[in-house]
Design a protein around this motif. Structure first.
Motif, PDB file in Angstrom:
ATOM      1  N   UNK A 111      -2.955   0.596   6.498  1.00 53.31           N
ATOM      2  CA  UNK A 111      -3.445  -0.756   6.763  1.00 53.31           C
ATOM      3  C   UNK A 111      -4.778  -0.917   6.038  1.00 53.31           C
ATOM      4  N   UNK A 112      -5.169  -2.163   5.815  1.00 60.73           N
ATOM      5  CA  UNK A 112      -6.444  -2.354   5.139  1.00 60.73           C
ATOM      6  C   UNK A 112      -6.746  -3.805   4.851  1.00 60.73           C
ATOM      7  N   UNK A 113      -7.924  -4.011   4.262  1.00 61.03           N
ATOM      8  CA  UNK A 113      -8.370  -5.327   3.808  1.00 61.03           C
ATOM      9  C   UNK A 113      -8.550  -5.290   2.296  1.00 61.03           C
ATOM     10  N   UNK A 114      -8.235  -6.395   1.646  1.00 57.67           N
ATOM     11  CA  UNK A 114      -8.575  -6.566   0.234  1.00 57.67           C
ATOM     12  C   UNK A 114      -9.229  -7.931   0.089  1.00 57.67           C
ATOM     13  N   UNK A 115     -10.388  -7.944  -0.560  1.00 54.74           N
ATOM     14  CA  UNK A 115     -11.137  -9.185  -0.726  1.00 54.74           C
ATOM     15  C   UNK A 115     -10.691  -9.957  -1.949  1.00 54.74           C
ATOM     16  N   UNK A 116     -10.581 -11.266  -1.802  1.00 52.24           N
ATOM     17  CA  UNK A 116     -10.287 -12.151  -2.926  1.00 52.24           C
ATOM     18  C   UNK A 116     -11.296 -13.301  -2.899  1.00 52.24           C
ATOM     19  N   UNK A 117     -11.393 -14.007  -3.997  1.00 49.07           N
ATOM     20  CA  UNK A 117     -12.408 -15.040  -4.119  1.00 49.07           C
ATOM     21  C   UNK A 117     -13.557 -14.536  -4.971  1.00 49.07           C
ATOM     22  N   UNK A 118     -14.442 -15.433  -5.378  1.00 40.73           N
ATOM     23  CA  UNK A 118     -15.538 -15.065  -6.284  1.00 40.73           C
ATOM     24  C   UNK A 118     -16.422 -13.972  -5.709  1.00 40.73           C
ATOM     25  N   UNK A 119     -16.696 -14.039  -4.405  1.00 43.62           N
ATOM     26  CA  UNK A 119     -17.544 -13.044  -3.754  1.00 43.62           C
ATOM     27  C   UNK A 119     -16.760 -12.232  -2.722  1.00 43.62           C
ATOM     28  N   UNK A 120     -15.456 -12.141  -2.906  1.00 47.94           N
ATOM     29  CA  UNK A 120     -14.587 -11.477  -1.928  1.00 47.94           C
ATOM     30  C   UNK A 120     -14.764 -12.072  -0.533  1.00 47.94           C
ATOM     31  N   UNK A 121     -15.008 -13.394  -0.499  1.00 45.95           N
ATOM     32  CA  UNK A 121     -15.276 -14.034   0.787  1.00 45.95           C
ATOM     33  C   UNK A 121     -14.031 -14.152   1.667  1.00 45.95           C
ATOM     34  N   UNK A 122     -12.859 -14.023   1.052  1.00 45.51           N
ATOM     35  CA  UNK A 122     -11.608 -14.002   1.806  1.00 45.51           C
ATOM     36  C   UNK A 122     -11.126 -12.564   1.908  1.00 45.51           C
ATOM     37  N   UNK A 123     -10.955 -12.083   3.121  1.00 43.72           N
ATOM     38  CA  UNK A 123     -10.526 -10.714   3.361  1.00 43.72           C
ATOM     39  C   UNK A 123      -9.110 -10.743   3.931  1.00 43.72           C
ATOM     40  N   UNK A 124      -8.139 -10.366   3.091  1.00 43.81           N
ATOM     41  CA  UNK A 124      -6.737 -10.405   3.486  1.00 43.81           C
ATOM     42  C   UNK A 124      -6.314  -9.046   4.049  1.00 43.81           C
ATOM     43  N   UNK A 125      -5.751  -9.073   5.240  1.00 46.00           N
ATOM     44  CA  UNK A 125      -5.336  -7.855   5.937  1.00 46.00           C
ATOM     45  C   UNK A 125      -3.859  -7.586   5.648  1.00 46.00           C
ATOM     46  N   UNK A 126      -3.515  -6.314   5.495  1.00 39.89           N
ATOM     47  CA  UNK A 126      -2.131  -5.972   5.181  1.00 39.89           C
ATOM     48  C   UNK A 126      -1.684  -4.697   5.886  1.00 39.89           C
ATOM     49  N   UNK A 127      -0.375  -4.555   6.024  1.00 43.24           N
ATOM     50  CA  UNK A 127       0.278  -3.331   6.477  1.00 43.24           C
ATOM     51  C   UNK A 127       1.169  -2.868   5.318  1.00 43.24           C
ATOM     52  N   UNK A 128       1.009  -1.632   4.895  1.00 42.40           N
ATOM     53  CA  UNK A 128       1.860  -1.086   3.838  1.00 42.40           C
ATOM     54  C   UNK A 128       2.648   0.078   4.405  1.00 42.40           C
ATOM     55  N   UNK A 129       3.960   0.022   4.256  1.00 40.13           N
ATOM     56  CA  UNK A 129       4.844   1.065   4.782  1.00 40.13           C
ATOM     57  C   UNK A 129       5.678   1.620   3.641  1.00 40.13           C
ATOM     58  N   UNK A 130       5.555   2.915   3.430  1.00 39.34           N
ATOM     59  CA  UNK A 130       6.322   3.543   2.359  1.00 39.34           C
ATOM     60  C   UNK A 130       7.798   3.611   2.724  1.00 39.34           C
ATOM     61  N   UNK A 131       8.632   3.568   1.718  1.00 36.83           N
ATOM     62  CA  UNK A 131      10.069   3.661   1.917  1.00 36.83           C
ATOM     63  C   UNK A 131      10.425   4.967   2.620  1.00 36.83           C
ATOM     64  N   UNK A 132      11.401   4.879   3.510  1.00 34.04           N
ATOM     65  CA  UNK A 132      11.897   6.077   4.185  1.00 34.04           C
ATOM     66  C   UNK A 132      12.896   6.819   3.304  1.00 34.04           C
ATOM     67  N   UNK A 133      13.191   6.228   2.141  1.00 38.02           N
ATOM     68  CA  UNK A 133      14.070   6.897   1.182  1.00 38.02           C
ATOM     69  C   UNK A 133      13.253   7.680   0.183  1.00 38.02           C
ATOM     70  N   UNK A 134      13.062   7.116  -1.013  1.00 40.97           N
ATOM     71  CA  UNK A 134      12.272   7.761  -2.062  1.00 40.97           C
ATOM     72  C   UNK A 134      11.174   6.792  -2.494  1.00 40.97           C
TER      73      UNK A 134
END
Length: 460
Positions: free
Chosen positions: A40-63
């Motif tokens: 999980x984490x935040x990534x900033x977007x915008x000129x000053x990273x003023x928007x902080x988008x939160x995400x969940x990343x799940x790796x494949x259970x296959x390959x």
């Protein structure tokens, strides 16, 4: 900018993003260590990273190194990625039988799309889920701005996860994402052609029960209702004549059309239009009309929902509020303290301006590219009926590569499908039997079979 300046900038951005991501080994409500990799984490977007988008990343259970990467955009606008994760296509789901009071528990979803793909679930636009902004102005978002921010998010995410740059990339989502998602795909396609860094290995896109042409989406509810035997033929014929095929916002001076539409409403009022096989929930009218309210979007813990005396699907969503607002949970997810007042599954109070009311032209543009598209609809969804979706697909005037036919899971009809083509662009349209808005929530086994076959370039 010199090569070394560019290299320094990329390293700086990578370090910045890397400091805002965490691998989660276990979650409150799940017994033991998670049997899959969750970041999980935040990534900033915008000129000053003023928007902080939160995400969940799940790796494949296959390959993970070989399987495709899907970016999942939940609809709304303003519905959290967590909703898509636990109620639709992610590896966890609530255990309703063993959840009580303020202690929701999870169980594994055997039909998670992470069986066959790596998946990023993104809280977007800003103000959705755990995503937030550092300035009040940054909360003002439009369809096109949201799409641009999603593209920036992806580029920054890949700067840290360079090992996934060679994986085939699909942009996926449902419901209102049908407006924003094709714009995102167009942004990525343009960026690749213009040499933007990093190049993204875009292969295509996936849309479920999508809002596309809002007027025609809503207008198709009447013929849909007749096809599903929700209204009698005399009423349907009368509506067609009196309203002249235009059922949305009828002219108040056309008293016959207004009267017929009132009868139409009486015939369907006790149904949940998101799934016509289920009972309606009780609602109050929300004072702020938006596209989300026009298409019938409602949610518990908002001013529009009243708990029903009989079971309603929306009752299932209450557990997500209890879980996501638990301080222990937010600490486990590294949620930045003070960034949100309250987590809601779908935020209807976004400062959001809908500035794209028809995304068909984006599909038309993309049909000139070598992309694969999967459009699927629950065939019992009257919120965004398959009838309207099929109409705009037909309007693209593509060649029919494989005609209308049933597709099967375990020997049973799972839906119907058709493949359209233009040069190297292939669009697969599929219905999923007896499912609503959105399909994976109702028939997860069939939807996993559908996405597995499609990603493997195997006919449904």
């Amino acid at each position: 900018m010199t090569f070394f300046c560019l290299l320094f900038l990329l390293i700086f951005l990578s370090i910045n993003v890397a400091n805002s991501q965490w691998i989660i080994k276990n979650l409150p409500g799940f017994n033991g260590d998670l049997p899959f990799t969750l970041e999980i984490g935040y990534i900033g977007v915008g000129e000053q990273d003023e928007v902080q988008l939160f995400y969940y990343f799940i790796e494949s259970e296959g390959s993970p190194k070989d399987d495709p990467l899907l970016l999942w955009l939940t609809g709304g606008p303003g519905c959290s990625a967590f909703s898509g994760l636990v109620y639709e296509v992610g590896p966890l789901k609530f255990n309703y039988l063993n959840s009580s009071g303020n202690r929701p528990t999870f169980e594994l979803n055997p039909y998670s799309w992470t069986k066959v793909a790596n998946m990023i679930f993104l809280d977007q636009p800003v103000g959705t889920g755990f995503s937030y902004a550092t300035t009040s102005e940054a909360y003002n978002v439009t369809d096109t701005l949201a799409a641009a921010q999603i593209y920036v998010f992806l580029k920054k995410w890949f700067m840290v996860h360079t090992n996934f740059l060679t994986n085939t990339l699909y942009i996926a989502g449902d419901s209102y994402s049908g407006i924003v998602l094709p714009i995102v795909v167009q942004e990525i396609s343009n960026g690749n052609e213009d040499g933007h860094y990093p190049p993204l290995n875009l292969k295509g896109y996936i849309l479920g029960n999508p809002v596309t042409d809002l007027y025609n989406d809503l207008n198709s509810r009447v013929p849909f209702a007749y096809r599903k035997a929700l209204i009698p033929r005399p009423l349907y014929e009368s509506i067609k004549t009196s309203c002249k095929g235009k059922y949305v916002y009828p002219d108040p001076r056309n008293t016959k059309c207004v009267r017929d539409m009132k009868v139409f409403g009486e015939c369907t009022k006790d149904l949940d239009i998101a799934q016509i096989l289920e009972p309606n929930c009780e609602y109050e009218v929300h004072p702020k009309p938006k596209i989300s309210s026009l298409i019938g979007f409602m949610d518990p813990h908002s001013s529009t929902y009243k708990p029903s005396k009989r079971w309603c699907r929306y009752d299932n969503y209450v557990l997500s509020y209890i879980w996501a607002n638990d301080k222990t949970v937010q600490k486990a997810l590294h949620i930045r303290e003070g960034t949100i007042e309250e987590w809601v599954r779908c935020n209807i109070s976004l400062s959001y301006t809908e500035n794209v009311f028809n995304s068909v032209d984006y599909h038309r543009n993309l049909s000139n590219k070598p992309y694969l598209a999967l459009i699927y609809s629950g065939d019992h969804d009257m919120l965004i009926p398959y009838v309207g979706t099929n109409e705009w697909i037909q309007s693209l005037n593509l060649i029919i590569e494989d005609g209308w036919r049933p597709w099967f899971v375990k020997g049973q009809v799972a839906g119907y499908t058709e493949i359209h083509r233009h040069d190297l662009y292939y669009l697969t349209f599929a219905t999923v039997k007896a499912t609503g808005h959105t399909a994976p929530e109702y028939k997860p086994e069939q939807c996993l079979a559908m996405i597995d076959r499609w990603l493997s370039h195997y006919p449904l």
